[in-house]
Design an enzyme around this catalytic site. Sequence first.
Site, PDB file in Angstrom:
ATOM      1  N   LYS A 145      -9.795  -2.971  -5.180  1.00 12.68           N
ATOM      2  CA  LYS A 145     -10.980  -3.275  -4.356  1.00 12.68           C
ATOM      3  C   LYS A 145     -12.191  -3.477  -5.257  1.00 12.68           C
ATOM      4  O   LYS A 145     -12.248  -2.936  -6.362  1.00 12.68           O
ATOM      5  CB  LYS A 145     -11.243  -2.147  -3.364  1.00 12.68           C
ATOM      6  CG  LYS A 145     -10.222  -2.095  -2.235  1.00 12.68           C
ATOM      7  CD  LYS A 145     -10.640  -1.124  -1.131  1.00 12.68           C
ATOM      8  CE  LYS A 145      -9.575  -1.091  -0.049  1.00 12.68           C
ATOM      9  NZ  LYS A 145      -9.905  -0.207   1.089  1.00 12.68           N
TER      10      LYS A 145
ATOM     11  N   ASP B  31     -14.983   2.075  -0.964  1.00 13.02           N
ATOM     12  CA  ASP B  31     -14.329   1.313   0.086  1.00 13.02           C
ATOM     13  C   ASP B  31     -15.238   0.269   0.715  1.00 13.02           C
ATOM     14  O   ASP B  31     -15.719   0.482   1.819  1.00 13.02           O
ATOM     15  CB  ASP B  31     -13.821   2.289   1.168  1.00 13.02           C
ATOM     16  CG  ASP B  31     -12.794   1.643   2.080  1.00 13.02           C
ATOM     17  OD1 ASP B  31     -12.348   0.536   1.776  1.00 13.02           O
ATOM     18  OD2 ASP B  31     -12.441   2.262   3.098  1.00 13.02           O
TER      19      ASP B  31
ATOM     20  N   GLU C 259     -16.059  -4.461   8.126  1.00 14.07           N
ATOM     21  CA  GLU C 259     -15.809  -3.088   8.575  1.00 14.07           C
ATOM     22  C   GLU C 259     -17.052  -2.216   8.423  1.00 14.07           C
ATOM     23  O   GLU C 259     -17.364  -1.417   9.292  1.00 14.07           O
ATOM     24  CB  GLU C 259     -14.647  -2.506   7.758  1.00 14.07           C
ATOM     25  CG  GLU C 259     -14.376  -1.047   8.063  1.00 14.07           C
ATOM     26  CD  GLU C 259     -13.203  -0.468   7.263  1.00 14.07           C
ATOM     27  OE1 GLU C 259     -12.568  -1.212   6.494  1.00 14.07           O
ATOM     28  OE2 GLU C 259     -12.934   0.729   7.421  1.00 14.07           O
TER      29      GLU C 259
ATOM     30  N   GLU D 241      -3.530   6.992   2.008  1.00 14.15           N
ATOM     31  CA  GLU D 241      -3.870   7.234   3.417  1.00 14.15           C
ATOM     32  C   GLU D 241      -2.619   7.386   4.281  1.00 14.15           C
ATOM     33  O   GLU D 241      -2.510   6.791   5.356  1.00 14.15           O
ATOM     34  CB  GLU D 241      -4.762   6.109   3.947  1.00 14.15           C
ATOM     35  CG  GLU D 241      -6.086   6.020   3.209  1.00 14.15           C
ATOM     36  CD  GLU D 241      -7.056   4.988   3.789  1.00 14.15           C
ATOM     37  OE1 GLU D 241      -6.597   3.980   4.332  1.00 14.15           O
ATOM     38  OE2 GLU D 241      -8.274   5.216   3.663  1.00 14.15           O
TER      39      GLU D 241
ATOM     40  N   LYS E 291       0.894  -1.163   0.000  1.00 13.06           N
ATOM     41  CA  LYS E 291       0.000   0.000   0.000  1.00 13.06           C
ATOM     42  C   LYS E 291       0.926   1.204   0.000  1.00 13.06           C
ATOM     43  O   LYS E 291       1.632   1.447   0.989  1.00 13.06           O
ATOM     44  CB  LYS E 291      -0.872  -0.019   1.249  1.00 13.06           C
ATOM     45  CG  LYS E 291      -1.711   1.234   1.468  1.00 13.06           C
ATOM     46  CD  LYS E 291      -2.638   1.075   2.684  1.00 13.06           C
ATOM     47  CE  LYS E 291      -3.448   2.334   2.944  1.00 13.06           C
ATOM     48  NZ  LYS E 291      -4.409   2.176   4.070  1.00 13.06           N
TER      49      LYS E 291
HETATM   50  C1  GCV Z   1      -5.793  -0.846   6.151  1.00 16.17           C
HETATM   51  C2  GCV Z   1     -10.123   1.736   4.666  1.00 16.17           C
HETATM   52  C3  GCV Z   1     -10.017   1.253   6.087  1.00 16.17           C
HETATM   53  C4  GCV Z   1      -8.575   1.283   6.573  1.00 16.17           C
HETATM   54  C5  GCV Z   1      -7.725   0.437   5.607  1.00 16.17           C
HETATM   55  C6  GCV Z   1      -7.886   1.023   4.203  1.00 16.17           C
HETATM   56  C7  GCV Z   1      -7.126   0.217   3.171  1.00 16.17           C
HETATM   57  O1  GCV Z   1      -9.854   3.087   4.590  1.00 16.17           O
HETATM   58  O2  GCV Z   1     -10.829   2.038   6.927  1.00 16.17           O
HETATM   59  O3  GCV Z   1      -8.525   0.752   7.874  1.00 16.17           O
HETATM   60  O4  GCV Z   1      -6.386   0.421   5.992  1.00 16.17           O
HETATM   61  O5  GCV Z   1      -9.243   1.029   3.848  1.00 16.17           O
HETATM   62  O6  GCV Z   1      -7.747  -0.617   2.548  1.00 16.17           O
HETATM   63  O7  GCV Z   1      -5.937   0.422   3.009  1.00 16.17           O
END
Ligand code: GCV
Length: 717
Positions: free
Chosen positions: A376, A381, A409, A307, A303
């Site tokens: 994804k 998300d 989630e 973020e 990643k």
């Molecule tokens: C692992 C979302 C989730 C994050 C996650 C992110 C990702 O934003 O809330 O916890 O981080 O996706 O898939 O990298």
Amino acid sequence: MTSLRFVFLFLLISFSTLAQKDYKLWLQYTAVNNAVMASEYKNNLKGIVVLGNSETIKVAQKELQAGFLGMLGNIPQIKSEIKEENNLIVGAASSLNPEIKKLVSSDFDKINNEGFIIKSVSIQNKKQIIITGKNDVAVLYGVFSFLRILQTNKSLKNLNIADSPKTNIRILNHWDNLDRTVERGYAGFSLWNWQKLPDFIDQRYIDYARANASIGINGTVLTNVNANALILTPQYLEKVEALANVFRPYGIKVYLTARFSAPIEIGNLKTADPKDLEVMNWWKNKATEIYKRIPDFGGFLVKANSEGQPGPQNYGRDHVDGANMLADAVAPFGGVIMWRAFVYSEHDANDRAKQAYAEFQPYDGKFKENVIIQVKNGAIDFQPREPFHPLFGAMPKTPLMMEFQITQEYLGFSTHLVFLPKLFQEVLESDTYQKGKGSTVAKVVDGSLHHNKITGIAGVANIGNDLNWTGHPFAQANWYGFGRLAWNPYLDSEVIADEWLRSTFSNDENFLKPVKKMMMESREAVVDYMTPLGLHHIMDTGHHYGPGPWVSNLSRPEWNPVYYHKADKNGIGFDRSKTGTNATAQYAPEVEKLFDNLQTCPEKDLLWFHHVSWDYKLKNGQTLWNGLALKYQEGVDEVAAMRNVWNKTEKYIDSERFSEVQMLLEIQYKEAKWWRDACLLYFQQYSGKELPSGVEKPTQTLDYFKSLKFPFAPGNG
Ligand code: GCV
């Protein structure tokens, strides 16, 4: 004193029964109580002939013995020769004698390296069943598949199965941190006990491997994509090696997440620039070090520049530079780089749903051969429902792997019963129209559309150290279903539910029929009580627990639910059509047209693509406001119905799991009402309309719902 001891003993016994049932997942191997089937099995399985003696073959034999003992009450004799009839002959191609080999030779053309054959044959006029494949792991898959035949009470007559996985990398992504917390994990702490490794091998590691092998999962990324560089230090690699040794006989490769800035953090370099020679060499040496310990190490998941994670862009480079540099490091050892496309920037004012496509699509064809881009299922998300990600079908020269989220989630954590294979199937069946009608996402992912060399499906794991692994007994079905779909993305989710219920609970039709229906409807229920008609990302902030459509004060605009629903006096929904952000243009023309036009856009995606007036007439004749409110109510009613179904199952299953699920459904019902009431009260401020008849009155005020705070909600780091 004596009675106290008795009570203690009783508690201990009840506790261990519960632990065992829950713990055994879908590998319960309970006694076959259908007399006809039981006698058929016993008659056909008089002996087992196991050929070969690798660790994998030993595991296969052990599994057969455990399965037969549990299901048939005895273990067929282990034989070294095939004399009488009714044996089960188990072994890879290389271990079969020429006579047997000949009997199955044409079947070998139908399978790939990981595929297996299960076949009824006649050898010198004696009936036998053969389980074989091109190597021992394939045989192990065949063994699990054979045991499933018994678990689901199917006949052994005239078996003629040749089955192969359609994807190469079938992998779990654990978002597990080194301190054993699990990001977005709702089933306890991480399975990996780093402190006790490498010397202490928890039985859990073995049972984890068994469970995964039984559904064909062949890889695991042990660490969080929000990565910690320490995992790449010798101190931790020694522990990773121990896990890899446990998983190897089960055909499971270990992968790690690579923190892009690792050369600085643990390598003492000044930079992590992918074009810097020292950096390149650092990664090459790191790969060599890892492969020395773990010769079948799978590779890295990354990643980057997402973020807040470091990445090549920190040095003015791009994703291609970063991925290709790492690809070079692992290529000599056959390793793979899974590079994530989950990117969106706080500096980009563009619709977040468009950003990953905008950034990655132009890179099509630029990645090295051992890079696969992990995308994804949807462009935002892991919401309860998203249209398929526009990158699928838009990068014909690049292998794309699917990333599903098994951990819930955004779907009620491990408290809500939601059968996710229904969601996965919906995505896989979506038509990208990349090469005309029938260019489904499944065909992109299994490589058949673009003839990719590497293919894969990843699932963000829902596993922790809870007794039952996944928090909710029915969340085990999501792990199971993920594996089955990774093996075959064309499987029907109803078939998966059927298999899972039979293997996990009971073959009694009176139990199966209503509970299967409940599972199949559970996904639509969660959509209805959380985010009906295409709404998305309106959960509370940070922990993502419960509704929060009012949240508007976060620093990044696209982190706020108001950014997504855009409710105002005129209506609700995100205009991603031509009149809005034009995100629809990222799809092939046929799909674009469908989504872009308010009249043809499927109502399930309506507010994803359109801002629609409160008075807009839905297909059922209701106004949007009334229709939305009724959908929320429908969701609540659906959970009430699930509760009723479950309450009638007590006599078919063990009381422990019965009452666990019963309690969880009560919570789900409460939370479904919470979602309905909070969202409707909030949106009502904009619609200015009364709730239609049929929708229950909220029991609390909007201010009450807004005041709820959950500082210790799980999974939030
Ligand atoms: C692992 C979302 C989730 C994050 C996650 C992110 C990702 O934003 O809330 O916890 O981080 O996706 O898939 O990298």
